[in-house]
Design a protein around this motif. Structure first.
Motif, PDB file in Angstrom:
ATOM      1  N   ARG A  95       0.804  -1.056   0.027  1.00 15.66           N
ATOM      2  CA  ARG A  95      -0.095   0.195  -0.003  1.00 15.66           C
ATOM      3  C   ARG A  95       1.031   1.229   0.045  1.00 15.66           C
ATOM      4  N   LEU A  96       2.132   1.141   0.873  1.00 13.80           N
ATOM      5  CA  LEU A  96       2.885   2.333   0.568  1.00 13.80           C
ATOM      6  C   LEU A  96       4.260   1.832   0.567  1.00 13.80           C
ATOM      7  N   GLY A  97       4.931   2.102  -0.498  1.00 20.60           N
ATOM      8  CA  GLY A  97       6.388   1.942  -0.736  1.00 20.60           C
ATOM      9  C   GLY A  97       7.315   2.753   0.121  1.00 20.60           C
ATOM     10  N   ALA A  98       8.629   2.228  -0.122  1.00 18.10           N
ATOM     11  CA  ALA A  98       9.820   3.122   0.418  1.00 18.10           C
ATOM     12  C   ALA A  98       9.911   4.272  -0.144  1.00 18.10           C
ATOM     13  N   SER A  99      10.321   5.283   0.729  1.00 16.87           N
ATOM     14  CA  SER A  99      10.639   6.577   0.537  1.00 16.87           C
ATOM     15  C   SER A  99      12.007   7.121  -0.176  1.00 16.87           C
ATOM     16  N   PRO A 100      12.303   7.930  -0.814  1.00 19.36           N
ATOM     17  CA  PRO A 100      13.519   8.425  -1.090  1.00 19.36           C
ATOM     18  C   PRO A 100      14.656   8.162   0.252  1.00 19.36           C
ATOM     19  N   ARG A 101      14.061   8.572   1.259  1.00 24.86           N
ATOM     20  CA  ARG A 101      14.976   8.403   2.407  1.00 24.86           C
ATOM     21  C   ARG A 101      15.599   6.981   2.682  1.00 24.86           C
ATOM     22  N   GLY A 102      14.543   6.101   2.198  1.00 25.19           N
ATOM     23  CA  GLY A 102      14.905   4.525   2.028  1.00 25.19           C
ATOM     24  C   GLY A 102      16.122   4.223   0.917  1.00 25.19           C
ATOM     25  N   SER A 103      16.152   4.938  -0.155  1.00 28.24           N
ATOM     26  CA  SER A 103      17.150   4.787  -0.890  1.00 28.24           C
ATOM     27  C   SER A 103      18.575   5.296  -0.369  1.00 28.24           C
ATOM     28  N   LEU A 104      18.435   6.428   0.280  1.00 32.10           N
ATOM     29  CA  LEU A 104      19.528   6.915   1.132  1.00 32.10           C
ATOM     30  C   LEU A 104      20.146   5.982   1.943  1.00 32.10           C
ATOM     31  N   ALA A 105      19.021   5.475   2.741  1.00 25.58           N
ATOM     32  CA  ALA A 105      19.500   4.695   3.780  1.00 25.58           C
ATOM     33  C   ALA A 105      20.262   3.526   3.378  1.00 25.58           C
ATOM     34  N   LEU A 106      19.502   2.898   2.146  1.00 30.41           N
ATOM     35  CA  LEU A 106      20.093   1.444   1.537  1.00 30.41           C
ATOM     36  C   LEU A 106      21.572   1.887   1.103  1.00 30.41           C
ATOM     37  N   MET A 107      21.833   2.956   0.670  1.00 26.16           N
ATOM     38  CA  MET A 107      23.116   3.152  -0.078  1.00 26.16           C
ATOM     39  C   MET A 107      23.992   3.276   0.888  1.00 26.16           C
ATOM     40  N   GLN A 108      23.556   4.224   2.237  1.00 24.83           N
ATOM     41  CA  GLN A 108      24.886   4.290   3.071  1.00 24.83           C
ATOM     42  C   GLN A 108      25.083   3.065   3.903  1.00 24.83           C
ATOM     43  N   ALA A 109      23.905   2.194   4.066  1.00 22.54           N
ATOM     44  CA  ALA A 109      24.182   0.748   4.921  1.00 22.54           C
ATOM     45  C   ALA A 109      25.149   0.004   4.020  1.00 22.54           C
ATOM     46  N   ALA A 110      24.801   0.107   2.548  1.00 29.21           N
ATOM     47  CA  ALA A 110      25.681  -0.715   1.698  1.00 29.21           C
ATOM     48  C   ALA A 110      27.200  -0.272   1.758  1.00 29.21           C
ATOM     49  N   ARG A 111      27.448   1.072   1.919  1.00 28.02           N
ATOM     50  CA  ARG A 111      28.751   1.540   2.089  1.00 28.02           C
ATOM     51  C   ARG A 111      29.389   1.049   3.592  1.00 28.02           C
ATOM     52  N   ALA A 112      28.605   1.157   4.643  1.00 25.55           N
ATOM     53  CA  ALA A 112      29.181   0.596   6.090  1.00 25.55           C
ATOM     54  C   ALA A 112      29.490  -0.865   5.686  1.00 25.55           C
ATOM     55  N   ALA A 113      28.722  -1.454   5.075  1.00 24.93           N
ATOM     56  CA  ALA A 113      28.887  -3.030   4.887  1.00 24.93           C
ATOM     57  C   ALA A 113      30.098  -3.403   4.188  1.00 24.93           C
ATOM     58  N   ALA A 114      30.513  -2.594   3.005  1.00 29.35           N
ATOM     59  CA  ALA A 114      31.399  -2.723   2.379  1.00 29.35           C
ATOM     60  C   ALA A 114      32.762  -2.471   2.966  1.00 29.35           C
ATOM     61  N   PHE A 115      32.614  -1.187   3.843  1.00 22.39           N
ATOM     62  CA  PHE A 115      33.938  -0.982   4.648  1.00 22.39           C
ATOM     63  C   PHE A 115      34.232  -2.118   5.678  1.00 22.39           C
ATOM     64  N   LEU A 116      33.146  -2.636   6.304  1.00 23.59           N
ATOM     65  CA  LEU A 116      33.397  -3.356   7.282  1.00 23.59           C
ATOM     66  C   LEU A 116      34.153  -4.766   6.579  1.00 23.59           C
ATOM     67  N   ARG A 117      33.701  -5.131   5.476  1.00 17.62           N
ATOM     68  CA  ARG A 117      34.350  -6.262   4.518  1.00 17.62           C
ATOM     69  C   ARG A 117      35.658  -5.793   3.783  1.00 17.62           C
ATOM     70  N   GLY A 118      36.037  -4.468   4.047  1.00 17.61           N
ATOM     71  CA  GLY A 118      37.397  -4.053   3.463  1.00 17.61           C
ATOM     72  C   GLY A 118      37.472  -3.908   2.002  1.00 17.61           C
ATOM     73  N   SER A 119      36.243  -3.665   1.507  1.00 14.81           N
ATOM     74  CA  SER A 119      36.023  -3.255   0.157  1.00 14.81           C
ATOM     75  C   SER A 119      36.136  -1.829  -0.045  1.00 14.81           C
ATOM     76  N   GLU A 120      36.532  -1.417  -1.247  1.00 14.40           N
ATOM     77  CA  GLU A 120      36.561   0.053  -1.582  1.00 14.40           C
ATOM     78  C   GLU A 120      35.311   0.195  -2.513  1.00 14.40           C
ATOM     79  N   TYR A 121      34.539  -0.604  -2.827  1.00 18.85           N
ATOM     80  CA  TYR A 121      33.193  -0.485  -3.577  1.00 18.85           C
ATOM     81  C   TYR A 121      32.152  -1.155  -2.997  1.00 18.85           C
ATOM     82  N   VAL A 122      30.940  -0.741  -3.173  1.00 22.00           N
ATOM     83  CA  VAL A 122      29.625  -1.412  -3.032  1.00 22.00           C
ATOM     84  C   VAL A 122      29.220  -2.186  -4.047  1.00 22.00           C
ATOM     85  N   ASP A 123      29.108  -3.671  -3.952  1.00 23.12           N
ATOM     86  CA  ASP A 123      28.636  -4.464  -4.928  1.00 23.12           C
ATOM     87  C   ASP A 123      27.030  -4.954  -4.791  1.00 23.12           C
ATOM     88  N   PRO A 124      26.378  -5.076  -5.735  1.00 23.43           N
ATOM     89  CA  PRO A 124      24.977  -5.536  -5.499  1.00 23.43           C
ATOM     90  C   PRO A 124      24.736  -6.474  -4.543  1.00 23.43           C
TER      91      PRO A 124
END
Length: 328
Positions: free
Chosen positions: A246-275
């Motif tokens: 009924r109600l999908g994710a807002s653009p705030r969700g896009s930003l949050a998902l991008m930032q979370a993926a960056r943090a996950a990449a950092f913890l893994r030791g990667s310089e890039y976010v992969d899918p």
């Protein structure tokens, strides 16, 4: 090894030690501790939802204690008022003027225990604080400390005496996690650890305020290629078009998902976010931002087929390791 690489390796070692210390207090999965760490790195507010007694509040208190930051706790009840959180203006008869008395929200970490036992009116007192890091009272705006993080616990909505959090409130939470019941080994370990007191009392602070800020800056060095940014956008947009939503994710969700993926990449030791990093974070980052027509999808275990269908509907870009990043 460059100075930047050495700094990043040291930061990852500190965060690994943080997760290890949290694991000595709370018997939960490494994945839960990883998600908590990601929220911390992203300056995100964390919502912990699960049945009573599984250690939600203990996890929040352990994180607060390990960070050596100013932490305040509020126990949410139906009679809690907004001013009990934000503060109130008190009249000084000698000076003939009002003085603002800050509430518990003026802390680095605010632990809101059982947040959905407070009324919607009181819950809304946190909206400005969570979104903007400020509190407005009597037409004056007061900044909150930096860093500022809300860690809230809540019982499932079907439990008695709860008030569902409104969509605007849920959207302010960076991530929602569930701890689940411990397995047999973990439950025995928990009992043995508390034979002579609670391990929380022996938990020593690991990170200072300055160290936390340095760690949070590390994820800005992780690159996001334009194809991966497009992939994130398409996944979030797909939540607005799926049948049963009924109600999908807002653009705030896009930003949050991008930032979370960056943090996950950092913890893994990667310089890039992969899918794959993006795909693994859909449920904790976006799950609470959706409003479903089918009430059965409000339970995480019932949403697996939903996420599988959504992921299958969006083409996966090529691995971005050899692409020029389009977003910093």
């Amino acid at each position: 090894m460059t100075d930047t690489t050495a700094t990043q390796d040291k930061a990852r070692a500190i965060l690994k030690q943080l997760q290890k210390r949290l694991g000595t207090v709370v018997q939960t999965s490494p994945e839960v501790l990883r998600l908590v760490t990601i929220s911390l790195l992203c300056r995100g507010h964390l919502l912990i939802e699960d049945a009573p007694g599984v250690g939600k509040t203990t996890l929040a208190r352990a994180l607060s204690q390990a960070l050596a930051l100013n932490m305040k706790r509020i126990q949410c009840t139906p009679d809690l008022m907004p001013s009990d959180i934000t503060g109130i203006s008190v009249y000084n008869s000698e000076e003939h003027k009002f003085h603002f008395m800050p509430g518990p929200v003026f802390a680095n970490i605010l632990l809101a225990d059982e947040i959905n036992r407070a009324t919607p009116r009181t819950q809304s007192a946190l909206l400005e604080a969570m979104a903007e890091g400020t509190v407005t009272c009597d037409r004056k705006t007061y900044p909150l400390p930096d860093p500022f993080m809300v860690i809230a616990t809540q019982n499932p909505v079907e439990y008695s005496g709860t008030f569902p959090l409104p969509e605007a409130q849920l959207d302010r939470f960076f991530m929602r996690i569930s701890m689940g019941y411990p397995d047999a080994r973990q439950e025995v370990a928990m009992m043995m650890a508390q034979l002579n007191g609670h391990p929380l009392s022996a938990l020593e602070a690991l990170l200072s305020e300055a160290t936390v800020k340095v760690l949070q800056k590390q994820i800005t060095k992780v690159q996001v290629s334009e194809p991966v940014a497009t992939y994130i956008s398409e996944l979030v947009r797909a939540t607005r078009e799926r049948e049963g939503v009924r109600l999908g994710a807002s653009p705030r969700g896009s930003l949050a998902l991008m930032q979370a993926a960056r943090a996950a990449a950092f913890l893994r030791g990667s310089e890039y976010v992969d899918p794959e990093m993006v795909r693994s974070l859909l449920e904790p980052v976006l799950g609470h931002r959706l409003v479903f027509r089918d009430n059965t999808l409000n339970h995480p275990e019932n949403r697996r087929s939903f996420w599988d269908g959504l992921l299958a509907s969006v083409p996966v870009p090529d691995y971005p390791g050899d692409l020029e990043p389009g977003f910093d």
